[in-house]
Design an enzyme around this catalytic site. Structure first.
Site, PDB file in Angstrom:
ATOM      1  N   CYS A 502       0.826  -1.208   0.000  1.00  0.00           N
ATOM      2  CA  CYS A 502       0.000   0.000   0.000  1.00  0.00           C
ATOM      3  C   CYS A 502       0.857   1.253   0.000  1.00  0.00           C
ATOM      4  O   CYS A 502       0.557   2.213  -0.692  1.00  0.00           O
ATOM      5  CB  CYS A 502      -0.977  -0.017   1.164  1.00  0.00           C
ATOM      6  N   GLU A 504       4.657   1.123   0.817  1.00  0.00           N
ATOM      7  CA  GLU A 504       6.054   0.820   1.098  1.00  0.00           C
ATOM      8  C   GLU A 504       6.910   1.274  -0.090  1.00  0.00           C
ATOM      9  O   GLU A 504       6.983   0.588  -1.122  1.00  0.00           O
ATOM     10  CB  GLU A 504       6.248  -0.676   1.361  1.00  0.00           C
TER      11      GLU A 504
END
Lengths: 896, 89
Positions: A502, A504
């Site tokens: 999501c 990183e």
């Protein structure tokens, strides 16, 4: 007439035409393709399903090759598993392939974790042998929550509270799991973890849910795919390259006495894998051929024939059209997500990777924009259907059922110019027409990004699906240079970064795709998982334990060793919090390092080790640092702002104003300020309070805690603690090493862990009640506490340099009326731009009326397609747990 | 015979599939799950000549490969290189 209409009228009278807002309302957006409509109608009826074809073949071939070199043995097992899957093609599909024969299919990985299945073997068999209660029961009971199978019924057994498995497959599950008893990554790492000096402490930490989950649960993901090799060479070309490399390297150490000899085995493994991938594609071509042969409808028949042609081509050759290239990337994606339990295997900058194919097809008249949008709509459905099989805690508690296949757009190209391509406009268009949870879209916002592209993206965000989210490209590049500079990353590679999972930030690189007589530098991932370190430590829970001297009042156990310090200043509390955190990370990091080390030795990536540069160049798998960049392992936090607000209140009420002693504060916390806990009420929203007889006693202290300074109001009295925290954590996390021998760093996303970790945490000094959900993200204000508007939150959030950490997560909720019309679109973009210019890393929006969410919670069956943004991902409302639903409803809603 | 055993059955999930001929949803269990006259046997281990001695759970032995191994009857075999449909006449 609205103000906007009046303004338009006035401008028109002066000869100025306002730009048309095609997307001010959903009804103005073209319908998704008819085939996509049909597929989504089917999708909404589907149950998450596990079956045993893949595990059976993996296990069989693995066991039959006992004694072979591990990487070769694993490649054989994976190739056999992929190439024996039953190919499923739905009549309306234009892109094909699935993880399994079922659409929302998944399967267990006993070689990663088998203890549950072995421990429960008898119980599982008993369920399998039990007759269905009745024929009616067998067909009529439907699990709650969209596709989730939360309980067993008829001939279907609920697994991990999410998947349904047919009874006849249970004996297969039990038999496949048996040989892994004691040999799985989970059990081997548990065995060796016991040698770590703080093993007992680590067990306490995990049992108290101070930390959310182990690394082996999802050892890959939170990274970015790289599609370069298959796009350039095709499977046959890769097999030929492997043959060459085998000849060159087998038996040669090449001056590397440790890893040199491994190259030959690596190339043998890659050849086997490429053959398996090729066969897997061919199986779909064969199935399409059969379906075409029995089809009487000319349109369906033509579609099957097209699929057969595409799949036959990519089974062997490099793609020559956009459709073939898109299908091949999908094939690679499925290949990777089938090699481990995974979440966050991100697509990367697909619109830049596939632009050469799109450009040529358009120029040659092979396709049209509309046809490409349609294919991209089909692509969305395929990615939305990807499921991850893991434990209930990981699947539900952490992931909320999502698999985080993020697609990034924008950013800069290798030359430092905007990387936006014409194809990326169409990707957004497809996301607007075909509104599905995945792939979520992420804009790498840069000052060089074209304005019309940003407006298009803002128009999409406005629709309320939660995508695209917005990330700061310069922060991302800065983090890349800071974190991967020591490994030799230069500015060009830094520009190839994008989101894995999501949020990183993941390293990448550009590689030269030779196609159509030109060279295109296409971006892709260049490292292993940018996660899988210490997973989700609940920061507020650590503070609670500081105040209780290490004793967990919920579990009624001593969890951390007593510090026995007199907490006579806030500084002492902060120091003890740091000491506890060091103790926690030290214990967890060693165990997680063991888990991942055993994983890379026994279950090394195979597909990903083919795809990720520079594995193929080095002749080394991704687990053994074949990737170009390896400082990817992180420490993940949860509940940042809940923690910050607690510090601010302690400072204000106990140490500055001295209105209460610490003992009085702790007493109020332990008694939940005189309210029932959420465990008792079943409501997890911070605004729900049900008084007990003690409420009067704690009324004043509760009010003072609620009224203490809060983050998100541009109030330094609170924000100073965020600055202290971020500076402290930067140094602290970098003092620990991953199994790659590289320093850890901070990952600040909550995903869904703020639900369960809030659940285990007592009331806090900021007035949050026991068991209620933490604040989401890392710089979202705690719900209902931001009183000074959005720009005050931005001020609070940017008191430190976001480019020093992997990410910082902010969720905002806007009422749809706040962004209505084209002025609303501009307003939304202005909000984003303002935050990015202040250095904010990320912002995402829920643009939804809270009343709609309340109605959906009351009658979920009426809102099957309603999506919300949680923390880095979009999910169907009906498939997320109640604590997170409550939290999303209660988020502050801006309507102006 | 059941729809799920038909070559024209398209898997969807643990409850149902779709008929490739009619494009209709087909239940795996209960009413409406019985095959139609156009049934064509799907390749599965359970109908392969190499599949031997299944037990009450459908677990038997696959003798089609160089190394015999256990197998299960409901496993799809359309992609298996050694599958041979058993003659049921």
């Amino acid at each position: 007439m609205t103000n906007e209409d009046k303004l338009n009228e006035l401008l028109k009278q002066h000869g100025i035409e306002m730009e048309e807002d095609k997307y001010s309302a959903l009804e103005n957006i073209p319908q998704k393709a008819e085939g996509c409509e049909k597929l989504m109608e089917i999708y909404y009826t589907l149950k998450n399903t596990v079956d045993m074809e893949y595990p059976y073949w993996y296990n069989r071939v693995w066991q039959e090759n006992d004694g072979d070199i591990t990487i070769v043995r694993r490649a054989k097992a994976m190739a056999a598993a992929l190439s024996h899957l039953t190919p499923t093609i739905q009549p309306y599909e234009r892109l094909v392939m699935n993880k399994t024969r079922n659409v929302r299919g998944a399967f267990p990985f006993p070689w990663v974790t088998a203890s549950f299945f072995n421990a429960q073997a008898e119980a599982l068999m008993a369920e399998a042998d039990a007759p269905a209660e009745s024929e009616a029961d067998a067909v009529s009971i439907v699990g709650d929550g969209g596709g989730n199978v939360t309980k067993s019924y008829g001939n279907i057994i609920s697994i991990a509270k999410k998947f349904g498995m047919r009874k006849e497959e249970i004996p297969v599950l039990v038999r496949v799991s048996k040989p892994w008893d004691g040999n799985s990554v989970e059990e081997l790492s548990n065995k060796y973890a016991q040698y770590t000096p703080d093993y007992a402490l680590e067990q306490n930490i995990m049992e108290s849910v101070l930390c959310m989950f182990d690394s082996y649960c999802i050892p890959q993901g939170r990274e970015v795919m790289n599609y370069y090799l298959p796009l350039q060479y095709g499977w046959d070309g890769i097999i030929e390259l492997c043959n060459q490399r085998i000849t060159e390297t087998m038996g040669e150490a090449d001056s590397d006495g440790i890893l040199g000899m491994g190259r030959g085995y690596y190339y043998v493994a890659m050849k086997i894998l490429a053959q398996g991938m090729s066969k897997w594609c061919q199986n779909y071509a064969d199935r399409a051929h059969y379906l075409a042969s029995i089809e009487t409808d000319p349109a369906f028949k033509k579609n099957y024939e097209d699929i057969e042609a595409v799949m036959s081509h990519i089974a062997h050759k490099a793609p020559s059209t956009f459709r073939q290239a898109l299908q091949l990337t999908l094939c690679c994606h499925y290949g990777v997500v089938n090699e481990d339990p995974q979440s966050g295997q991100s697509i990367g900058r697909l619109g830049q990777v596939l632009q050469p194919f799109y450009e040529k097809d358009i120029a040659d008249g092979i396709t049209t924009e509309e046809e490409v949008i349609e294919l991209l709509e089909f692509y969305r459905i395929k990615i939305t259907s990807i499921e991850c099989f893991a434990s209930a805690g990981v699947t539900g508690g952490v992931l909320s059922g999502n698999t985080f296949n993020n697609l990034s757009l924008g950013g800069l190209n290798r030359d430092g110019l905007t990387a936006v391509t014409p194809l990326e406009y169409l990707i957004i268009e497809a996301g607007m027409r075909c509104r599905t949870t995945q792939p979520t879209l992420s804009i790498l916002y840069d000052e060089k990004t074209p304005e019309d592209f940003l407006m298009k993206a803002a128009s999409c965000t406005k629709l309320g699906m939660g995508y695209p989210a917005w990330m700061n490209n310069q922060d991302g590049i800065n983090f890349m240079m800071l974190n991967y500079g020591p490994e030799g990353m230069n500015l060009q590679d830094a520009r190839a970064w994008c989101l894995g999972g999501c949020l990183e930030s993941s390293p990448g690189c550009f590689l030269p795709l030779n196609y159509n007589g030109k060279t295109y530098w296409i971006p892709g991932g260049a490292g292993p998982t940018a996660g899988s370190g210490v997973h989700f430590v609940g920061l507020p829970k650590v503070l609670e334990l500081v105040l209780t001297n290490g004793y967990d009042h919920r579990m009624k156990r001593q969890i951390l060793p007593a510090h026995n310090k007199e907490l006579d200043s806030l500084e002492t509390i902060q120091n003890e919090w740091v000491n506890y955190l060091k103790m926690i990370i030290n214990a967890l990091n060693k165990v997680n390092n063991l888990q991942m080390d055993i994983w890379r030795k026994h279950c090394m990536p195979i597909v990903n080790s083919l795809l990720k540069p520079d594995c193929f160049t080095k002749g080394r798998d991704l687990g053994m640092m074949g990737g170009r960049y390896n400082a990817t392992i992180n420490f993940e936090s949860c509940g940042t702002i809940t923690f910050i607000n607690s510090l601010a209140s302690l400072y204000k009420n106990v140490f500055k104003d001295k209105k209460y002693t610490l003992e009085e504060m702790l007493d109020a916390m332990l008694h939940n300020f005189g309210f029932k806990t959420s465990y008792e009420t079943g409501v997890f929203s911070p605004d729900f309070r049900e008084a007990t007889d003690l409420a009067g006693k704690y009324e004043q202290i509760f009010a003072d805690c609620i009224n203490a300074p809060k983050f998100g109001n541009a109030d330094w009295e609170a924000d100073q603690f965020l600055k202290w925290y971020e500076d402290t954590m930067f140094d602290l996390t970098r003092s620990y090493e991953s199994y790659y021998g590289k320093p850890l760093y901070m990952c600040q996303i909550s995903v869904s862990t703020h639900g369960p970790q809030g659940f285990v945490t007592l009331a806090d000094a900021a007035g949050r009640l026991a068991g209620t959900t933490y604040s989401d993200g890392s710089v979202s204000a705690a719900a209902g506490t931001d009183k000074n508007g959005i720009y005050a939150i931005f001020q609070s959030a940017t008191v430190y340099d976001h480019g020093t950490q992997q990410n910082a997560q902010m969720n905002l909720k806007l009422h749809p009326s706040a962004v209505k019309g084209i002025q609303g679109t501009r307003k939304l973009l202005d909000i984003v731009r303002s935050y990015m210019r202040k250095g904010g890393f990320h912002v995402q929006f829920n643009i939804v009326d809270s009343n709609t969410l309340r109605a959906a919670q009351a009658k979920p069956e009426n809102y099957r397609d309603l999506m919300v943004r949680v923390a880095g991902f979009t999910q169907y409302w009906c498939e997320i747990g109640k604590p997170i639903q409550d939290e999303v409803i209660y988020r502050t809603e801006y309507d102006n | 015979m059941k729809h799920i055993d038909c070559k024209n059955y398209t898997y969807l999930d643990c409850e149902k599939g779709m008929c490739a001929l009619t494009k209709m949803m087909l239940p795996i269990d209960g009413k409406g799950s019985d095959a139609c006259p156009k049934f064509v046997m799907a390749p599965k281990c359970g109908c392969c000549t190499h599949f031997k001695d299944p037990d009450s759970h459908g677990l038997g032995t696959c003798e089609g490969f160089e190394k015999p191994n256990w197998a299960y009857a409901s496993c799809g075999a359309g992609s298996c290189e050694y599958f041979e449909m058993r003659d049921e006449r």
